[in-house]
Design an enzyme around this catalytic site. Structure first.
Site, PDB file in Angstrom:
ATOM      1  N   GLY A  12       0.790  -1.234   0.000  1.00 44.74           N
ATOM      2  CA  GLY A  12       0.000   0.000   0.000  1.00 44.74           C
ATOM      3  C   GLY A  12       0.819   1.279   0.000  1.00 44.74           C
ATOM      4  N   SER A  13       2.057   1.206  -0.503  1.00 42.02           N
ATOM      5  CA  SER A  13       2.851   2.448  -0.533  1.00 42.02           C
ATOM      6  C   SER A  13       2.240   3.451  -1.507  1.00 42.02           C
ATOM      7  CB  SER A  13       4.316   2.161  -0.877  1.00 42.02           C
ATOM      8  OG  SER A  13       4.443   1.704  -2.195  1.00 42.02           O
ATOM      9  N   ASN A  14       1.604   2.975  -2.550  1.00 45.61           N
ATOM     10  CA  ASN A  14       0.929   3.910  -3.473  1.00 45.61           C
ATOM     11  C   ASN A  14      -0.310   4.519  -2.832  1.00 45.61           C
ATOM     12  OD1 ASN A  14       2.101   4.146  -6.387  1.00 45.61           O
ATOM     13  ND2 ASN A  14       2.432   2.021  -5.758  1.00 45.61           N
ATOM     14  N   MET A  90      -4.443  -7.010  -6.810  1.00 45.88           N
ATOM     15  CA  MET A  90      -4.008  -8.169  -7.594  1.00 45.88           C
ATOM     16  C   MET A  90      -5.166  -9.044  -8.075  1.00 45.88           C
ATOM     17  SD  MET A  90      -0.855  -7.545  -7.618  1.00 45.88           S
ATOM     18  CE  MET A  90       0.050  -9.003  -8.117  1.00 45.88           C
ATOM     19  N   ARG A  91      -6.238  -8.407  -8.547  1.00 39.31           N
ATOM     20  CA  ARG A  91      -7.350  -9.176  -9.103  1.00 39.31           C
ATOM     21  C   ARG A  91      -7.861  -8.482 -10.351  1.00 39.31           C
ATOM     22  NH1 ARG A  91      -9.489 -13.159  -6.304  1.00 39.31           N
ATOM     23  NH2 ARG A  91     -11.364 -13.072  -7.562  1.00 39.31           N
ATOM     24  N   LEU A  92      -8.392  -9.303 -11.267  1.00 36.34           N
ATOM     25  CA  LEU A  92      -9.022  -8.720 -12.449  1.00 36.34           C
ATOM     26  C   LEU A  92     -10.382  -8.177 -12.050  1.00 36.34           C
ATOM     27  CD1 LEU A  92      -8.509 -11.144 -15.483  1.00 36.34           C
ATOM     28  CD2 LEU A  92      -7.588  -8.838 -15.166  1.00 36.34           C
ATOM     29  N   ASN A 107      -5.581   2.159 -13.210  1.00 34.34           N
ATOM     30  CA  ASN A 107      -4.603   1.285 -12.573  1.00 34.34           C
ATOM     31  C   ASN A 107      -3.198   1.811 -12.863  1.00 34.34           C
ATOM     32  OD1 ASN A 107      -3.533  -1.116 -11.341  1.00 34.34           O
ATOM     33  ND2 ASN A 107      -3.156  -1.948 -13.393  1.00 34.34           N
ATOM     34  N   HIS A 109       0.725   0.349 -13.468  1.00 30.83           N
ATOM     35  CA  HIS A 109       1.435  -0.903 -13.744  1.00 30.83           C
ATOM     36  C   HIS A 109       2.915  -0.585 -13.966  1.00 30.83           C
ATOM     37  CE1 HIS A 109       1.881  -5.040 -15.012  1.00 30.83           C
ATOM     38  NE2 HIS A 109       2.612  -4.609 -16.016  1.00 30.83           N
TER      39      HIS A 109
HETATM   40  C1  GRF Z   1       3.195  -1.089  -7.657  1.00 27.86           C
HETATM   41  O1  GRF Z   1       4.483  -1.288  -8.163  1.00 27.86           O
HETATM   42  C2  GRF Z   1       2.196  -0.975  -8.763  1.00 27.86           C
HETATM   43  O2  GRF Z   1       2.742  -0.466  -9.947  1.00 27.86           O
HETATM   44  C3  GRF Z   1       1.773  -2.404  -8.988  1.00 27.86           C
HETATM   45  O3  GRF Z   1       1.783  -2.980  -7.713  1.00 27.86           O
HETATM   46  C4  GRF Z   1       2.716  -2.308  -6.878  1.00 27.86           C
HETATM   47  C5  GRF Z   1       2.018  -1.952  -5.611  1.00 27.86           C
HETATM   48  O4  GRF Z   1       2.871  -1.488  -4.608  1.00 27.86           O
HETATM   49  N1  GRF Z   1       0.495  -2.457  -9.654  1.00 27.86           N
HETATM   50  P1  GRF Z   1       2.283  -0.894  -3.267  1.00 27.86           P
HETATM   51  O5  GRF Z   1       1.364  -1.948  -2.641  1.00 27.86           O
HETATM   52  O6  GRF Z   1       1.509   0.354  -3.597  1.00 27.86           O
HETATM   53  O7  GRF Z   1       3.445  -0.601  -2.391  1.00 27.86           O
END
Ligand code: GRF
Length: 192
Positions: A12-14, A90-92, A107, A109
């Site tokens: 969840g760093s994003n 991590m799901r469609l 999203n 990626h």
């Molecule tokens: C990120 O690298 C994003 O691009 C990918 O999954 C990762 C998630 O990282 N889809 P975090 O959980 O936000 O740290």
């Protein structure tokens, strides 16, 4: 201000960087809800620390994907969520969410799509020995990382880089890039 939900499955760093951008005003949006499909994901702790409600839902507790997504949709509706931001989810996404949120799911990626879609994009890029990798923010459709591309940033792999150093750099750049792209997107939507 637009009400968003952040979907995540892991660290969840994003989520954290999006949250911080909403707090500083760099991202004009309100995170109304975090949705997490993994009961032990660290993002749950992060959401709690930020005071953001988190809906934790294991797909295995539902009869099928439709029922799982219908439960999420009910939460989104009651939190008045207008836009879905996937960040390490991590799901469609299936039609139960895609239909009501048409063109309102994005999203991030860690590759220059359409190269290296799916799981472990950074590992795939390393195996392919490419010299330039990157990040893509795209709209979500029913495919795996296939929706229309909104923006991309290239990152050069330097001599001496390892998978770990590249991964760290990608994350660092993602944390600036994603909130900025989202803010631009919401500003454009607001003037339409
Ligand atoms: C990120 O690298 C994003 O691009 C990918 O999954 C990762 C998630 O990282 N889809 P975090 O959980 O936000 O740290």
């Amino acid at each position: 201000m637009i009400n968003i939900a952040v979907f995540a499955s892991g660290n969840g760093s994003n989520f954290q960087s999006i949250y911080e951008a909403t707090q500083s005003g760099r991202l004009k949006a309100n995170i109304a809800l975090v949705v997490c499909n993994k009961p032990d994901a660290y993002v749950i702790e992060r959401a709690k620390a930020c005071g953001i409600p988190c809906f934790v839902c294991s797909p295995k507790n539902y009869e099928n994907k439709e029922a799982y997504e219908a439960a999420i949709l009910a939460e989104l509706t009651s939190a008045k969520v207008e836009f879905l931001v996937l960040a390490g989810y991590m799901r469609l996404v299936g039609s139960t969410l895609l239909k009501p949120y048409k063109n309102r799911i994005v999203n991030i990626h860690p590759s220059l799509l359409p190269a290296f879609p799916g799981i472990d994009a950074i590992g795939q890029a390393f195996d392919a020995e490419v010299k330039v990798i990157g990040i893509t923010v795209h709209f979500v459709d029913e495919g795996m990382d296939t929706g229309p591309i909104i923006d991309q940033q290239a990152i050069r792999i330097e001599k001496g880089d390892t998978r770990e150093t590249v991964e760290a750099r990608i994350h660092e750049i993602e944390h600036q890039f994603y909130p900025a792209v989202l803010n631009e997107l919401f500003e454009q939507a607001a003037v339409k």
